[in-house]
Design an enzyme around this catalytic site. Structure first.
Site, PDB file in Angstrom:
ATOM      1  CE  LYS A  22     -14.187   7.247  27.197  1.00 25.47           C
ATOM      2  NZ  LYS A  22     -13.608   8.576  27.476  1.00 25.47           N
ATOM      3  CG  ASN A  23     -14.935   7.156  31.423  1.00 30.47           C
ATOM      4  OD1 ASN A  23     -14.384   7.463  30.640  1.00 30.47           O
ATOM      5  ND2 ASN A  23     -16.133   7.073  31.631  1.00 30.47           N
ATOM      6  NE  ARG A  92     -12.937  18.501  29.657  1.00 32.40           N
ATOM      7  CZ  ARG A  92     -13.009  20.105  29.539  1.00 32.40           C
ATOM      8  NH1 ARG A  92     -13.273  20.528  28.319  1.00 32.40           N
ATOM      9  NH2 ARG A  92     -13.114  20.797  30.665  1.00 32.40           N
ATOM     10  CB  CYS A 116     -17.155  14.494  24.162  1.00 30.85           C
ATOM     11  SG  CYS A 116     -16.996  12.900  23.831  1.00 30.85           S
ATOM     12  CG  ASP A 305     -20.232   9.086  30.117  1.00 36.77           C
ATOM     13  OD1 ASP A 305     -20.368   9.946  29.754  1.00 36.77           O
ATOM     14  OD2 ASP A 305     -19.223   8.532  30.518  1.00 36.77           O
ATOM     15  CB  ILE A 327     -23.847  15.461  34.306  1.00 32.95           C
ATOM     16  CG1 ILE A 327     -24.663  14.450  35.334  1.00 32.95           C
ATOM     17  CG2 ILE A 327     -22.397  15.599  34.446  1.00 32.95           C
ATOM     18  CD1 ILE A 327     -24.504  14.878  36.682  1.00 32.95           C
TER      19      ILE A 327
END
EC number: 2.5.1.7
Length: 418
Positions: A22-23, A92, A116, A305, A327
């Site tokens: 996804k990222n 985002r 998120c 994550d 983070i």
């Protein structure tokens, strides 16, 4: 609204295919803004965030066509430079169209982002970096209005923090800037390297990925390319935790150890075995889970994550564990829900103390963000009795076919609609 019903206590065994990241996939789709030619991406995950990005690109005038299973063909002329609130607020990553729009169209109007609900996640570094490249930026009525009438110009950018999003935005913008750009303290995540490799396949001139300093020599134009999205290391790590928390044995097909160094080391410290095989990673546990201490850090450190998933696993480990989140703010929103299931987790500022319990109990729980959603699934897989997880639209943003993949390995999980 859909929810999951999970009846725990089953050991997971079998194979799970790891999908495209996804990222990475989202950012590679945005790279399609940088050329009028076709960028053909394969191994694109079928998740909600990909659909949202597709809608955003189409709204900007770009054509996005299905070119085969999990394959998208992206390209065309930019017809609009406005990324509206109704789309950007859903995700985002939408902020990443800012740099490519400025680079190619020399102007952009992008809504301040949503996604998120994890802390503030400021976009200051994106904006200051683009200003260093010559953009003029104003914040008006919830929008970022940016122009570069003479085009962007290469310069030296020093990021105060190794931000993944800022690195990606500035990297894409710099590919079409005049001259050379240095991005110092650039993020080093594997997804950054994937973006660099894709951009170079499109004709960009970028070196230094993985080193902390990216050097970009701007070119006049980029061309089309064919590129495969890397496997999703977070999905892989998540299912590794599923094997760990259930005492299972899973082959994660397509999983790559090179992308998961800190995660694999931490799994092994808890008593979970990870073996590299020809088709992927085999993850299994036969002994007792042991508590460990974790601190989230930029890559190559432990990824934020994966924090929630490990917390679920450590909630049934022997002894005490501590997770320190460096983070993002407010990334312990899953703690009250885990505690409803019998976990013993106390939050003190940026740290959470987990005291392992022999077992969890099924309960109605509610997802608060993407990764927290899966932590509650993991807890449900290990719990006695029935767990009902609501608000799973968070999960659909980033994981494909969760119930199907888990059920195929022996989990008792079903999606139901209210």
């Amino acid at each position: 609204m859909d929810r999951f019903i999970i009846r725990g206590g089953r050991r997971l065994t079998g194979e799970i295919e790891i999908g495209g990241a996804k990222n990475s996939g989202l950012k590679l789709m945005v790279a399609g803004l940088l050329t009028s030619e076709r960028l053909v991406l394969s191994n694109v995950p079928a998740i909600a965030d990909i659909k949202t990005m597709r809608d955003l690109l189409v709204g900007l005038g770009i054509t996005v066509e299905d070119a085969g299973p999990r394959t998208l063909s992206i390209g065309g002329e930019i017809g609009s430079v406005e990324a509206p609130y109704d789309i950007v607020s859903k995700m985002r990553a939408s902020i990443l169209v800012l740099g490519p729009l400025l680079a190619r169209a020399r102007e952009a109007k992008v809504s301040l982002p949503g996604g998120c609900a994890i802390g503030t996640r400021p976009v200051d570094m994106h904006l200051k970096g683009l200003e260093t490249l010559g953009a003029e930026i104003r914040l008006e009525n919830g929008y970022i209005n940016a122009t570069a009438p003479d085009g962007l110009k290469g310069d030296r950018i020093i990021l105060p923090f190794a931000s993944v999003g800022a690195t990606e935005n500035l990297l894409m913008a710099a590919t079409l800037a005049k001259g050379r750009t240095h991005i110092v303290n650039a993020a080093r995540e594997p997804e950054i390297s994937d973006l660099v490799h894709c951009l170079n396949a499109m004709g960009a001139q970028i070196t230094g990925e993985g080193s902390g300093t990216l050097v970009i020599d701007g070119v006049e134009k980029l061309h089309g390319a064919h590129y495969a999205v890397m496997p999703d290391r977070i999905e892989c790590g998540t299912y590794a935790c599923a094997a760990g928390i259930t005492g299972g044995d899973l082959l994660l097909v397509g999983g790559r150890a090179d992308d998961l160094g800190a995660v694999i080391r931490t799994l092994e410290e808890t008593g979970v075995e990870v073996l590299e095989e020809e088709r992927g990673l085999r993850v299994r546990r036969s002994g007792t889970l042991q508590g460990v201490d974790i601190m989230t850090e930029p890559y190559p450190g432990f990824p934020t994550d994966m924090q929630a998933q490990f917390m679920a696993m450590l909630s049934v480990a022997e002894g005490a564990s501590m997770i320190t989140e460096t983070i993002f703010e407010n990334r312990f929103m899953h703690v009250p829900e885990l505690n409803r299931m019998g976990a013993r987790v106390n939050v003190h500022g940026r740290s959470a103390i987990i005291r392992g319990v022999p077992k969890l109990s099924g309960a109605p729980v509610m997802a608060t963000d993407l990764r927290a959603s899966f932590s509650l699934i993991l807890a449900g897989l290990a719990a006695e009795g029935e767990t009902q997880l609501s608000r799973i639209y968070h999960l659909d943003r980033g994981y494909e076919g969760v119930d199907r993949k888990l059920a195929a390995c022996g989990a008792d999980i079903a999606r139901v609609s209210d």
